[in-house]
Design an enzyme around this catalytic site. Structure first.
Site, PDB file in Angstrom:
ATOM      1  CG  MET A 211      -1.879  -1.208   1.267  1.00 49.14           C
ATOM      2  SD  MET A 211      -2.897  -1.375  -0.221  1.00 49.14           S
ATOM      3  CE  MET A 211      -4.095  -0.087   0.087  1.00 49.14           C
TER       4      MET A 211
ATOM      5  CG  HIS B 259      -6.194  -2.363  -8.566  1.00 48.73           C
ATOM      6  ND1 HIS B 259      -5.854  -1.477  -7.556  1.00 48.73           N
ATOM      7  CD2 HIS B 259      -7.391  -1.936  -9.045  1.00 48.73           C
ATOM      8  CE1 HIS B 259      -6.800  -0.564  -7.454  1.00 48.73           C
ATOM      9  NE2 HIS B 259      -7.748  -0.817  -8.333  1.00 48.73           N
TER      10      HIS B 259
END
Ligand code: GRF
Length: 206
Positions: A92, A111
């Site tokens: 992240m 993703h």
């Protein structure tokens, strides 16, 4: 041929990382996960990697004064493992262009949306707010354009009227756990490459 060396970057739970580790451990992919790196010392996935005898490192973004300094430390940690492939699996942090370009054609990301729809975070919530009927996940090569690199493969799921973020995320995650090891396997087999910015996937020759 020697097994491809895979380094996985995580920030949290690491269930996608675990799916790749399991696929490698059971010989479903011709690769070995040799290093797992997290930017958070409390990432749950680190314990799973250690239990599987995989080297782990923490490169804490908060311990570095700038993004460039963090990127440099991360690159140093990655390069120590001499990987053939770097996989971002729930990692992240946004990475700088120099860092990303260093691993051009050998860094993949998973993703949780059907890119180019819904780049960024909170994808499940945004799909529900938009009353979308289809959602899914994407594996793509990483380029400096965040969530915008060349798409390798996608898996689609339906969105049901009674879905909430948790049920939708779980349905997508199941596909992530299938798709990511599959694509990593193609790379390890030498079937998947980036050629002048385009994704090439050769037919299976076995
Ligand atoms: C996954 O949905 C991944 O696509 C996204 O963050 C989540 C990470 O889950 N980038 P996990 O850490 O792999 O369990």
């Amino acid at each position: 041929m020697a097994l491809a060396r895979i380094t996985i970057l995580i920030s949290g739970r690491g269930s996608n990382m675990a799916a790749v580790i399991d696929a490698a451990a059971t010989g479903r992919i011709e690769g070995a996960v040799t290093h797992v790196i997290s930017n958070r010392a409390d990432a749950g996935g680190l314990a799973y990697a250690r239990q599987h005898g995989i080297a782990t490192s923490v490169v804490d973004h908060r311990a570095h004064p700038s993004r460039d300094a963090f990127d440099a430390a991360l690159a140093e940690a990655i390069d120590r493992g001499e990987p053939d492939l770097v996989v971002l699996a729930g990692f992240m942090r946004i990475l700088g262009a120099d860092f990303v370009n260093r691993y051009e054609g050998r860094m993949l990301n998973i993703h949780p949306s059907l890119l180019p729809a819904y780049p960024g975070t909170q994808t499940h919530r945004r799909v529900l707010e938009d009353h979308g009927q289809r959602h899914g996940c994407t594996v793509h090569f990483v380029t400096p354009d965040v969530d915008g690199g060349p798409i390798v493969a996608q898996a689609e799921v339906r969105v049901f009227p009674d879905d909430d973020v948790a049920t939708l995320a779980a349905r997508v995650l199941e596909q992530e756990h299938r798709l990511l090891p599959e694509v990593v396997g193609w790379f390890c087999d030498g079937r998947l490459r980036l050629d002048a910015g385009r994704v090439c996937i050769d037919d299976m020759v076995k």
